[in-house]
Design a protein around this motif. Structure first.
Motif, PDB file in Angstrom:
ATOM      1  N   LYS A  75       4.989  -1.565  -8.753  1.00  0.00           N
ATOM      2  CA  LYS A  75       5.880  -1.302  -7.563  1.00  0.00           C
ATOM      3  C   LYS A  75       4.505  -0.899  -6.613  1.00  0.00           C
ATOM      4  CE  LYS A  75      10.471   0.022  -8.467  1.00  0.00           C
ATOM      5  NZ  LYS A  75      11.476   0.904  -8.282  1.00  0.00           N
ATOM      6  N   GLU A  76       3.564   0.174  -6.893  1.00  0.00           N
ATOM      7  CA  GLU A  76       2.429   0.151  -6.046  1.00  0.00           C
ATOM      8  C   GLU A  76       1.637  -0.993  -5.706  1.00  0.00           C
ATOM      9  OE1 GLU A  76       1.428   3.039  -4.539  1.00  0.00           O
ATOM     10  OE2 GLU A  76       2.867   4.609  -5.586  1.00  0.00           O
ATOM     11  N   SER A  77       1.523  -1.872  -6.712  1.00  0.00           N
ATOM     12  CA  SER A  77       0.691  -3.059  -6.324  1.00  0.00           C
ATOM     13  C   SER A  77       1.591  -3.967  -5.296  1.00  0.00           C
ATOM     14  CB  SER A  77       0.673  -3.920  -7.777  1.00  0.00           C
ATOM     15  OG  SER A  77       0.393  -5.161  -7.393  1.00  0.00           O
ATOM     16  N   ILE A  78       2.809  -3.913  -5.522  1.00  0.00           N
ATOM     17  CA  ILE A  78       3.859  -4.978  -4.496  1.00  0.00           C
ATOM     18  C   ILE A  78       3.789  -4.456  -3.327  1.00  0.00           C
ATOM     19  CG2 ILE A  78       6.293  -5.405  -4.327  1.00  0.00           C
ATOM     20  CD1 ILE A  78       6.828  -5.245  -7.276  1.00  0.00           C
ATOM     21  N   VAL A  79       3.765  -3.079  -3.098  1.00  0.00           N
ATOM     22  CA  VAL A  79       3.796  -2.289  -1.856  1.00  0.00           C
ATOM     23  C   VAL A  79       2.440  -2.635  -1.050  1.00  0.00           C
ATOM     24  CG1 VAL A  79       3.777  -0.326  -0.606  1.00  0.00           C
ATOM     25  CG2 VAL A  79       5.745  -0.974  -2.234  1.00  0.00           C
ATOM     26  N   ARG A  80       1.270  -2.648  -1.926  1.00  0.00           N
ATOM     27  CA  ARG A  80       0.016  -2.587  -1.362  1.00  0.00           C
ATOM     28  C   ARG A  80      -0.122  -4.137  -0.653  1.00  0.00           C
ATOM     29  NH1 ARG A  80      -2.377  -0.108  -4.711  1.00  0.00           N
ATOM     30  NH2 ARG A  80      -2.518  -1.711  -6.476  1.00  0.00           N
ATOM     31  N   GLU A  81       0.445  -5.161  -1.756  1.00  0.00           N
ATOM     32  CA  GLU A  81       0.426  -6.634  -0.984  1.00  0.00           C
ATOM     33  C   GLU A  81       1.483  -6.573   0.368  1.00  0.00           C
ATOM     34  OE1 GLU A  81       1.711  -9.203  -3.963  1.00  0.00           O
ATOM     35  OE2 GLU A  81       0.323  -8.541  -5.439  1.00  0.00           O
ATOM     36  N   LEU A  82       2.567  -6.107   0.270  1.00  0.00           N
ATOM     37  CA  LEU A  82       3.483  -6.083   1.429  1.00  0.00           C
ATOM     38  C   LEU A  82       2.533  -5.399   2.487  1.00  0.00           C
ATOM     39  CD1 LEU A  82       6.197  -6.548   2.914  1.00  0.00           C
ATOM     40  CD2 LEU A  82       6.661  -4.067   1.880  1.00  0.00           C
ATOM     41  N   ILE A  83       2.044  -4.053   2.271  1.00  0.00           N
ATOM     42  CA  ILE A  83       1.358  -3.471   3.675  1.00  0.00           C
ATOM     43  C   ILE A  83       0.179  -4.368   4.225  1.00  0.00           C
ATOM     44  CG2 ILE A  83      -0.197  -1.699   4.195  1.00  0.00           C
ATOM     45  CD1 ILE A  83       1.483  -0.031   2.123  1.00  0.00           C
ATOM     46  N   GLU A  84      -0.409  -4.987   3.300  1.00  0.00           N
ATOM     47  CA  GLU A  84      -1.627  -5.955   3.602  1.00  0.00           C
ATOM     48  C   GLU A  84      -1.224  -7.269   4.062  1.00  0.00           C
ATOM     49  OE1 GLU A  84      -4.090  -5.843  -0.146  1.00  0.00           O
ATOM     50  OE2 GLU A  84      -4.639  -3.836   0.226  1.00  0.00           O
ATOM     51  N   GLY A  85       0.081  -7.508   4.146  1.00  0.00           N
ATOM     52  CA  GLY A  85       0.440  -8.866   4.685  1.00  0.00           C
ATOM     53  C   GLY A  85       0.173 -10.097   3.733  1.00  0.00           C
TER      54      GLY A  85
END
Length: 158
Positions: A75-85
């Motif tokens: 989930k942290e990885s998914i959210v990092r990708e989301l935050i970074e666009g």
């Protein structure tokens, strides 16, 4: 004189033996006392079973911890990708939904904690919350606006 020293050496042995006898009688006559002190040697087989059960439970909990920690890392990885666009809210929501499918209690918690008409909307709100909680305060407003716009587009698209 030798007899005097003999009595001095015998007396501590008698006192020690008497103390052991009193302790033994106390432990045998009060099994709960013996159990609380860990001196109930007549229950060794029960104690071994308790150790086996505790060891099995520890192994089960350790495996469950590993699973939970892995889910958090994903989930942290998914959210990092989301935050970074590098991922959209829809993509992140799909991936969270897949992860949560294996743990029905996770979806129960999301249903309880997040607003929305459908489970998908509630999961998207969970993703947004997860992302905003990992964003520095200075960048939070811009990310919130971007994700809210993506959320509204996804709801409108059905």
């Amino acid at each position: 004189m030798t007899k005097l020293f003999a009595n001095l050496q015998t007396r501590p042995r008698i006192v020690t033996a008497a103390l052991f006898a009193v302790a033994f009688v106390a432990l045998v006559s009060h099994p709960t006392l013996a159990k609380s002190l860990g001196a109930d040697v007549w229950n060794v087989s029960n104690l071994r079973e308790q150790v086996r059960v505790a060891t099995d439970e520890s192994a089960r909990l350790s495996a469950e911890d590993d699973t939970v920690l892995n889910r958090i890392a994903v989930k942290e990885s998914i959210v990092r990708e989301l935050i970074e666009g590098r991922a959209t809210l829809t993509e992140a929501t799909d991936r969270f939904t897949q992860l949560n499918a294996a743990r029905p209690q996770a979806m129960d918690a999301i249903r309880f904690a997040f607003p929305g008409t459908t489970d998908r909307e509630k999961t998207a709100r969970n993703v947004i919350s997860f992302a905003l909680g990992r964003t520095p305060p200075a960048a939070r407003a811009a990310l919130s606006a971007r994700l809210e716009a993506e959320f509204q587009q996804a709801v409108a698209a059905g």
